[in-house]
Enzyme design. Structure first.
Site, PDB file in Angstrom:
ATOM      1  N   GLU A 207       0.754  -1.169   0.178  1.00 23.36           N
ATOM      2  CA  GLU A 207       0.325   0.051   0.130  1.00 23.36           C
ATOM      3  C   GLU A 207       0.943   1.131   0.354  1.00 23.36           C
ATOM      4  OE1 GLU A 207      -3.993  -1.397   2.431  1.00 23.36           O
ATOM      5  OE2 GLU A 207      -2.709  -0.664   3.484  1.00 23.36           O
TER       6      GLU A 207
ATOM      7  N   CYS B  22      -1.270   6.052  10.291  1.00 18.68           N
ATOM      8  CA  CYS B  22      -0.159   5.435  11.049  1.00 18.68           C
ATOM      9  C   CYS B  22      -0.283   3.878  11.291  1.00 18.68           C
ATOM     10  CB  CYS B  22       0.511   6.196  12.032  1.00 18.68           C
ATOM     11  SG  CYS B  22       1.213   7.756  11.005  1.00 18.68           S
TER      12      CYS B  22
ATOM     13  N   CYS C 235       5.519  -4.776  15.610  1.00 20.60           N
ATOM     14  CA  CYS C 235       5.558  -4.068  16.266  1.00 20.60           C
ATOM     15  C   CYS C 235       4.104  -4.113  16.611  1.00 20.60           C
ATOM     16  CB  CYS C 235       5.214  -2.761  15.784  1.00 20.60           C
ATOM     17  SG  CYS C 235       6.977  -2.161  15.209  1.00 20.60           S
TER      18      CYS C 235
ATOM     19  N   CYS D 293       3.181   8.497   1.185  1.00 19.10           N
ATOM     20  CA  CYS D 293       3.832   7.312   2.228  1.00 19.10           C
ATOM     21  C   CYS D 293       4.288   6.501   1.416  1.00 19.10           C
ATOM     22  CB  CYS D 293       2.968   7.471   3.426  1.00 19.10           C
ATOM     23  SG  CYS D 293       3.515   6.337   4.743  1.00 19.10           S
TER      24      CYS D 293
ATOM     25  N   CYS E 169       6.457  -6.994   7.536  1.00 16.35           N
ATOM     26  CA  CYS E 169       7.600  -6.374   8.194  1.00 16.35           C
ATOM     27  C   CYS E 169       8.009  -7.184   9.217  1.00 16.35           C
ATOM     28  CB  CYS E 169       7.261  -5.003   8.121  1.00 16.35           C
ATOM     29  SG  CYS E 169       8.175  -4.272   9.606  1.00 16.35           S
TER      30      CYS E 169
ATOM     31  N   CYS F 280       0.851  -2.590  15.079  1.00 11.64           N
ATOM     32  CA  CYS F 280       1.145  -2.435  14.398  1.00 11.64           C
ATOM     33  C   CYS F 280      -0.166  -3.387  12.568  1.00 11.64           C
ATOM     34  CB  CYS F 280       2.268  -1.639  13.418  1.00 11.64           C
ATOM     35  SG  CYS F 280       2.719  -1.183  11.601  1.00 11.64           S
TER      36      CYS F 280
END
Ligand code: SF4
Length: 346
Positions: free
Chosen positions: A93, A332, A117, A106, A113, A120
């Protein structure tokens, strides 16, 4: 059939080398480069100052693939989120965020990933692979084709410094004065705290740095971000100071997600003030945007205001960042390439 080489992600010196290796001249590369990055040519036929015969040969070996836009969602605040699919079927994205004064994009650096975290959405997906520099540039070109872009933030999916080779190649292209010509102050690379040689290398580009801090002490940070067990807050602050000196950038930004009852108490503000007091940095406070199945909730508006006021009163530069595109899960920590996520919120 031999796979074509995607040209979008080669800086000029690299493009010249690849051209020569494939039987073209450096002059051909010099002509083609601005077509890709200044005129944003979609195909070789547009390259009118390149001979017809050379264009035909280029088509055999190279591609200008930008991936396929699978969905494009628009938020009521003007933010847009695109899901791009690349030739191996992987999807990422990328987000466009218009503002009164600037248009920011962004950009993602990895599919998924590995950092895990806890807050996230991308982190829940695990790591799939690094994006190539062509796939990173494809995102920039995708948006530049539609809007004038003033700022770029590497804050999409993935940890950019774990894909540093392709990040650096893309930065070289973006900072190229003859084509994209972005100022180093208009590009921000965000890291969750990968502070080894990559940060030192990044400093050579002089771009802005945003560090995902998200906690005022190691106990909370380790519970939210596993990377903190390797690079704790003390190490991060030390490396960040070094980055500032080496890169000659202005203030570093620390990103701090406000999570209800996790890191948003008056005591937490006091701890944050203590660790950042002598640090010339800006703190971006972001009220957490929850996503389906998320175990966290965002801090209430009045508590976020008092957290922010507390920091300001003690001399820190702090702002509560406006959340953008949360009705399309573009805010975010909300990016995820799973299809179920590609719907609008009711
Ligand atoms: S916050 Fe950034 S580093 Fe952490 S899991 Fe998400 S994408 Fe990865």
């Amino acid at each position: 059939m031999q796979q074509k080489i995607n040209m979008l992600g080669f800086k000029i010196s690299h493009l010249k080398k690849v051209f020569v290796e494939n039987g073209f001249s450096e002059l051909d590369a010099k002509k083609v480069f601005p077509w890709i990055h200044k005129k944003l040519a979609k195909n070789f036929d547009e390259m009118s100052d390149v001979s017809l015969a050379t264009r035909e040969k280029l088509k055999e070996k190279f591609s200008l693939s930008r991936g396929k836009c699978v969905t494009l969602l628009s938020s009521k605040d003007g933010t847009k989120k695109a899901l791009l699919e690349f030739s191996d079927g992987n999807r990422i994205e990328t987000v466009f965020i218009p503002d009164e004064k600037r248009n920011t994009i962004c950009v993602s650096s990895q599919v998924g990933c590995a950092m895990g975290c806890k807050f996230c959405h991308t982190g829940t997906q695990g790591f799939v692979r690094n994006l190539t520099s062509s796939e990173i540039m494809a995102q920039v070109i995708f948006w530049k084709d539609q809007f004038p872009i003033s700022n770029i933030v590497f804050m999409g999916m993935g940890e950019p410094l774990l894909n540093s080779e392709n990040l650096f190649e893309s930065l070289s292209i973006l900072l190229d004065k003859k084509t994209h010509n972005f100022s180093r102050n208009k590009i921000t690379v965000s890291t969750c705290g990968i502070i080894e040689d990559q940060l030192h290398e990044l400093a050579k580009f002089g771009v802005k740095l945003a560090v995902s801090l998200h906690a005022p002490n190691d106990e909370i940070r380790s519970s939210l971000m596993p990377i903190n067990r390797k690079y704790n807050i003390e190490k991060i602050l030390e490396a960040t100071k070094k980055y500032r000196d080496e890169s000659n950038t202005e203030k570093i930004t620390f990103e701090y997600l406000l999570l209800n009852n996790v890191n948003d108490s008056a005591e937490n503000a006091k701890q944050l003030i203590k660790i950042l007091r002598n640090f010339p940095a800006k703190v971006n406070l972001i009220v957490y945007n929850d996503w389906p199945d998320s175990i966290f909730k965002g801090t209430r508006r009045e508590d976020a205001n008092s957290f922010s006021m507390n920091l300001i009163k003690h001399g820190l530069r702090a702002v509560i960042r406006k959340s953008r595109g949360d009705d399309i899960f573009a805010a975010c920590g909300q990016l995820k390439s799973a299809e179920k996520n590609q719907q609008k919120r009711d």
